[in-house]
Every structure is written in structure tokens, then in C-alpha cells.
Scaffold this active site. Structure first.
Site, PDB file in Angstrom:
ATOM      1  N   LYS A 142       0.929  -1.163  -0.094  1.00 33.26           N
ATOM      2  CA  LYS A 142       0.118  -0.108   0.040  1.00 33.26           C
ATOM      3  C   LYS A 142       0.893   1.256  -0.059  1.00 33.26           C
ATOM      4  CE  LYS A 142      -0.277   0.170   5.107  1.00 33.26           C
ATOM      5  NZ  LYS A 142       1.058  -0.740   5.134  1.00 33.26           N
ATOM      6  N   TYR A 177      -2.953   5.232   6.503  1.00 30.58           N
ATOM      7  CA  TYR A 177      -3.187   4.408   7.601  1.00 30.58           C
ATOM      8  C   TYR A 177      -4.505   5.055   8.405  1.00 30.58           C
ATOM      9  CZ  TYR A 177       1.261   2.051   7.718  1.00 30.58           C
ATOM     10  OH  TYR A 177       2.413   1.289   7.290  1.00 30.58           O
TER      11      TYR A 177
END
Length: 382
Positions: free
Chosen positions: A137, A222
């Protein structure tokens, strides 16, 4: 003591496409880690700090996965790593002969641990070579690239999973379980701050072509993903404000701080900030009967969870239940192997990464145009 100039040490100090899927978070641990199937072979693409420092050492903790191949532009380094981890030299590849992995039956899955700007190319090439893909990611630098990655894997009949390790991290799973169980009542507010003080102005993460953006793409992902998996909802609108000192040589191409507010259909408000000029790693959920707090929240180790009634003087530290793997990375890596072996879709498939990047694009647009952006059910801007 945290070295605030290093991203890795800030992290060391310390979810799925639809809300219905996120709602099954409490079952993640139960659905993973059977250990009864064979071990699938992974080739790790990229021997940088994350691939070499975090992913490769984790295969010793895996039940369904093993390291069998390496892809690197540094042949001497690749040979040293191969010797250390028992990878045959015939399974070392470079970026030029990468496509020939199609002829290697040892390799079932490719783990792409490259700068974000390279994710799409090496995911698509892996799919065309007949390999399943784990991609780090954020998924790619644009939603268009994400869509191309999903299409390539779908056309090849291969699984695509994004490396959202916190979906396998015990502290986050415990927080999700408690929130879903109604321990803090009706959720009203979510907050998260993620950042560190970036020290190296020449790092690839500060080059937009390689990273896709600054702190939002690196640390804000996040906070954004946590807002979605903690609430179990998808945002319906975003509003963002950027604050960057362009005289700072670190921020010639990318942003420093970006604050963004997420509106959810239930009425929950999410307030998040990412930054490259201060260190923080924190998640807070506030309900009408209490609160759940994580700090550090998404670190490599040392995450902590508190619950309380919201008055601040009764915080009780909670020990989470074990996660689905010996470590969050082992759980993540084995999950894809299990999905391949059992022919099921990963809980963080390519569509999960695509949704985050669509929301990231909306956040950037909101900050640029200084207005609220409405999102459709698939996270496209309306």
C-alpha cells in the site's frame, strides 16, 4: 526513545471493500491460519528497507507461505540475501528478465515491495506471467492505475491483495471487535493522526512521480483505511486543508500536512491528519457510552489499546486476543496463500486499495479547490 527523523522507527515504536465485509472483522482471526495446506512460494520484488527488513524475515513465521524467489536490480545484494534465506540462485531475477518468472513453477505469488510509482507495472507484469500478487500500500499513484491492476489480475484469473497489515494486527482487531460489540455505545466520532518528521529531502517518498504524493499517500493511508475499518462504513463526503511550507526543501514536490474530515452515512465524523513534520501514531473512537483509544495504533510493534467511559480518568489498558498469525505480516502473507489454496477472495483485495485511492484523490481535490467533495457508493467523486 523514538527517532523522530526516521519513519521506520516511528512505526516500530509503537480494511475490506464494503461495510458488510468490514463487519466480519471479528471473524478474521478465526478464518485464517489453518496450517493444513501446503506452503505456496513467494518471490519478493524489491529489496529495499521494507521488503528486506520487514517482509523477508517474516516467512519463518508463516504456515502456508515460503520465500522462493527474489527480484532486484542489485545482483550482488540479491545473491547475499538468497544465501542468507536459502533461496536458490536460479530463482533470482532482475527487472529486465522479471517476466520469465512465468516459467518458474516454484513461484506462486509475487510480493511487490517497490516505490508506489512502480506498483502498477510490476503487478500487471506478474499477472501476465500467471502469478498471484500481493502489492504494498498505497496500491498505486492513481485510481486509473488501480483499475488497470485489477483488470490485469482478473483477466489472468489471479488473486490481487493489498498489503494492509493492520487488518491482521491484534490491537486493531480487538478495537474493531469491541466497537462492533457496542462496548462504547453508538459510535459518534473517529480521530486519527499519523506522521513522522521526514529527514532526508532526497528520499523517493518526496518525489511525486515515485510516491504519488506526500504524507497523505504514505501515512494518511493508515488513518483513512482505519476510519473505514473501524467504523465499518464508507465515507459519503470529504473536506480537506493542506498546510505545507514550500520553502522547505523536503516539500518541493509533495505536501507536508493535510487535514481531512470524513462524513459517514450514520452521522459519524472522522477527523484525520497526516504529516511529515511531526511524529504521531494514534486512533480514537468515541461513542455515546465510552471510548476506545490506540497509541501507538498502527506501529510495527508495541501497539496499545485503552477503553474508558470517556471522562479520561478511568482508562483501562486492554490486552488484545491473539491475531490470525504469529505476527501481523505472517497473518497477512498467509491469508493470500490461503485464499489461493481455497479459492476465496482476500479481505483486502485490489478493490480495497482502489477505494482508498479514489478517496485520496477526492481529499487532494478538496484541498486544492477548498470545497467539500461528495462521494458516491463506489467512492467516485460525484
Amino acid at each position: 526513545m523514538i527517532d523522530k527523523n526516521r519513519r521506520s522507527l516511528v512505526l516500530a515504536a509503537g480494511g475490506a471493500l464494503a461495510a458488510g465485509t468490514m463487519g466480519s472483522a471479528g471473524a478474521w482471526a478465526e478464518s485464517a491460519g489453518s496450517g493444513g495446506e501446503r506452503k505456496l512460494g513467494y518471490a519478493v520484488v524489491g529489496l529495499g528497507s521494507y521488503g528486506l527488513g520487514m517482509i523477508i524475515p517474516q516467512f519463518k513465521n508463516c504456515k502456508n507461505s515460503r520465500l522462493v524467489g527474489l527480484v532486484s536490480g542489485d545482483p550482488a545484494k540479491a545473491k547475499r540475501v538468497a544465501a542468507e534465506y536459502g533461496v536458490p540462485e536460479k530463482n533470482i531475477y532482475n527487472y529486465q528478465n522479471y517476466d520469465s518468472i512465468r516459467d518458474n513453477p516454484d513461484i506462486d505469488i509475487v510480493y511487490v515491495c517497490l516505490p508506489v510509482g512502480m506498483h502498477a507495472e510490476y503487478t500487471i507484469r506478474a499477472a501476465k506471467a500467471g502469478k498471484h500478487v500481493m502489492c504494498e500500500k498505497p496500491m498505486a499513484v492513481s485510481s486509473a492505475e488501480c483499475e488497470a491492476m485489477i483488470a490485469a489480475c482478473r483477466q489472468a484469473g489471479k488473486k490481487l491483495m493489498i498489503g494492509y497489515r493492520c487488518h491482521f494486527e491484534p490491537t486493531n482487531l480487538e478495537a474493531i471487535r469491541r466497537a462492533r460489540a457496542g462496548e462504547i455505545g453508538k459510535l459518534r466520532y473517529f480521530r486519527s493522526e499519523h506522521g513522522f518528521n521526514f529527514g532526508n529531502p532526497d528520499a523517493w517518498r518526496l518525489k511525486k512521480a515515485m510516491s504519488g504524493g506526500g504524507s497523505l499517500m504514505d501515512m494518511g493511508i493508515y488513518a483513512l483505511n482505519a476510519a473505514r475499518y473501524m467504523t465499518g462504513e464508507e465515507p459519503s463526503a470529504v473536506y480537506a486543508v493542506e498546510s505545507t511550507d514550500k520553502k522547505d526543501p523536503r516539500f518541493r514536490e509533495v505536501e507536508d500536512r493535510i487535514a481531512f474530515e470524513l462524513e459517514f452515512p450514520s452521522g459519524v465524523i472522522g477527523s484525520c491528519i497526516s504529516m511529515y513534520s511531526a511524529a504521531q501514531n494514534h486512533i480514537l473512537l468515541m461513542g455515546d457510552k465510552g471510548r476506545i483509544e490506540l497509541e501507538p495504533a498502527t506501529a510495527y510493534t508495541g501497539n496499545k489499546l485503552w477503553v474508558g467511559n470517556g471522562h479520561g480518568d478511568d482508562k483501562l489498558e486492554v490486552t488484545p486476543r491473539p491475531g490470525p498469525g504469529a505476527t501481523q505480516w505472517a497473518g497477512q502473507v498467509d491469508h493470500l496463500s490461503q485464499c489461493v489454496l481455497q479459492n476465496r477472495e482476500p479481505i483486502v483485495a485490489g478493490e480495497e486499495g482502489l477505494r482508498d485511492i479514489r478517496i485520496v484523490e477526492a481529499i487532494y481535490r478538496s484541498a486544492r479547490e477548498k470545497r467539500r467533495i461528495v462521494l458516491g457508493p463506489d467512492a467516485r467523486m460525484v
